[in-house]
Design a protein around this motif. Structure first.
Motif, PDB file in Angstrom:
ATOM      1  N   SER A   1       0.832  -1.203   0.000  1.00  0.00           N
ATOM      2  CA  SER A   1       0.000   0.000   0.000  1.00  0.00           C
ATOM      3  C   SER A   1       0.872   1.261   0.000  1.00  0.00           C
ATOM      4  O   SER A   1       1.887   1.323   0.693  1.00  0.00           O
ATOM      5  N   SER A   2       0.449   2.238  -0.784  1.00  0.00           N
ATOM      6  CA  SER A   2       1.184   3.508  -0.821  1.00  0.00           C
ATOM      7  C   SER A   2       0.276   4.624  -0.337  1.00  0.00           C
ATOM      8  O   SER A   2      -0.913   4.650  -0.642  1.00  0.00           O
ATOM      9  N   TRP A   3       0.861   5.529   0.427  1.00  0.00           N
ATOM     10  CA  TRP A   3       0.122   6.635   1.025  1.00  0.00           C
ATOM     11  C   TRP A   3       0.789   7.962   0.690  1.00  0.00           C
ATOM     12  O   TRP A   3       2.011   8.063   0.635  1.00  0.00           O
ATOM     13  N   ARG A   4      -0.047   8.965   0.528  1.00  0.00           N
ATOM     14  CA  ARG A   4       0.384  10.352   0.620  1.00  0.00           C
ATOM     15  C   ARG A   4      -0.459  10.935   1.731  1.00  0.00           C
ATOM     16  O   ARG A   4      -1.677  10.970   1.649  1.00  0.00           O
ATOM     17  N   ASN A   5       0.176  11.358   2.784  1.00  0.00           N
ATOM     18  CA  ASN A   5      -0.504  11.984   3.920  1.00  0.00           C
ATOM     19  C   ASN A   5       0.054  13.402   4.022  1.00  0.00           C
ATOM     20  O   ASN A   5       1.155  13.603   4.534  1.00  0.00           O
ATOM     21  N   ARG A   6      -0.689  14.354   3.445  1.00  0.00           N
ATOM     22  CA  ARG A   6      -0.199  15.727   3.315  1.00  0.00           C
ATOM     23  C   ARG A   6       1.058  15.696   2.467  1.00  0.00           C
ATOM     24  O   ARG A   6       0.990  15.381   1.292  1.00  0.00           O
ATOM     25  N   THR A   7       2.229  15.993   3.065  1.00  0.00           N
ATOM     26  CA  THR A   7       3.479  15.987   2.304  1.00  0.00           C
ATOM     27  C   THR A   7       4.370  14.803   2.658  1.00  0.00           C
ATOM     28  O   THR A   7       5.541  14.767   2.288  1.00  0.00           O
ATOM     29  N   THR A   8       3.829  13.833   3.359  1.00  0.00           N
ATOM     30  CA  THR A   8       4.562  12.629   3.728  1.00  0.00           C
ATOM     31  C   THR A   8       4.128  11.477   2.841  1.00  0.00           C
ATOM     32  O   THR A   8       2.930  11.269   2.626  1.00  0.00           O
ATOM     33  N   PHE A   9       5.103  10.722   2.347  1.00  0.00           N
ATOM     34  CA  PHE A   9       4.834   9.573   1.494  1.00  0.00           C
ATOM     35  C   PHE A   9       5.364   8.326   2.183  1.00  0.00           C
ATOM     36  O   PHE A   9       6.517   8.306   2.626  1.00  0.00           O
ATOM     37  N   VAL A  10       4.518   7.301   2.303  1.00  0.00           N
ATOM     38  CA  VAL A  10       4.938   6.037   2.904  1.00  0.00           C
ATOM     39  C   VAL A  10       4.465   4.897   2.016  1.00  0.00           C
ATOM     40  O   VAL A  10       3.492   5.032   1.263  1.00  0.00           O
ATOM     41  N   LYS A  11       5.165   3.768   2.135  1.00  0.00           N
ATOM     42  CA  LYS A  11       4.785   2.592   1.345  1.00  0.00           C
ATOM     43  C   LYS A  11       5.051   1.335   2.163  1.00  0.00           C
ATOM     44  O   LYS A  11       6.121   1.184   2.756  1.00  0.00           O
ATOM     45  N   GLY A  12       4.068   0.464   2.189  1.00  0.00           N
ATOM     46  CA  GLY A  12       4.223  -0.826   2.848  1.00  0.00           C
ATOM     47  C   GLY A  12       3.898  -0.797   4.330  1.00  0.00           C
ATOM     48  O   GLY A  12       3.852   0.256   4.968  1.00  0.00           O
ATOM     49  N   HIS A  13       3.663  -1.978   4.853  1.00  0.00           N
ATOM     50  CA  HIS A  13       3.222  -2.130   6.239  1.00  0.00           C
ATOM     51  C   HIS A  13       4.177  -1.519   7.260  1.00  0.00           C
ATOM     52  O   HIS A  13       3.733  -0.845   8.195  1.00  0.00           O
TER      53      HIS A  13
END
Length: 150
Positions: free
Chosen positions: A39-51
């Motif tokens: 899973s990939s996320w953009r949370n405002r200006t933060t980008f994360v990927k994976g559990h």
């Protein structure tokens, strides 16, 4: 009722409230399980990927944003996508202040019903104790929300 795509209005509304309730647990490990391993996320200006990154992000988020209370509402949906509007209130432990965050999210789901992509845009508003909507004991779903309350 299977909570997998393609979504009906009933399924989309149910998934939104399940997500709301899950996030209100403030349990990063439990919340992370609702997302695909890649899973990939953009949370405002933060980008994360994976559990691992999602769980770390949520752990840091809830270390800062304590007494977190969230409400999500269905905004729109298609076969495998859902858009929500949300409001949450939280206590900033460093600033010793209350905030309300307003925003929108768009979600894309895998065939198994877990979220594969999450994009969040939000704005924080400093509020007083008296301005809070989601006080202890209040059902977040019962609070009337609209322009007259902003």
């Amino acid at each position: 009722m299977a909570l997998t795509p393609p979504f009906t209005r009933e399924i989309a509304e149910k998934k939104v409230k399940i997500a709301q309730d899950l996030w209100n647990t403030m349990d990063p490990a439990r919340v992370t399980k609702a997302y695909t391993e890649d899973s990939s996320w953009r949370n405002r200006t933060t980008f994360v990927k994976g559990h691992a990154e999602i769980e770390q992000f949520l752990t840091q988020k809830w270390a800062k944003e304590t007494q977190y209370r969230l409400r999500k509402e269905l905004f729109a949906f298609t076969d495998n996508k859902i858009a929500v509007q949300f409001w949450y209130e939280w206590w900033d432990v460093k600033e010793k202040s209350w905030y309300r965050t307003y925003g929108l999210e768009d979600w894309t789901f895998a065939a198994d019903g877990r979220m594969q992509k999450r994009q969040m845009s939000g704005n924080d508003l400093k509020i007083t104790e008296e301005e809070r909507w989601f006080t202890t004991g209040v059902d977040v779903n019962s609070v009337e929300i609209g322009p007259q309350h902003w």
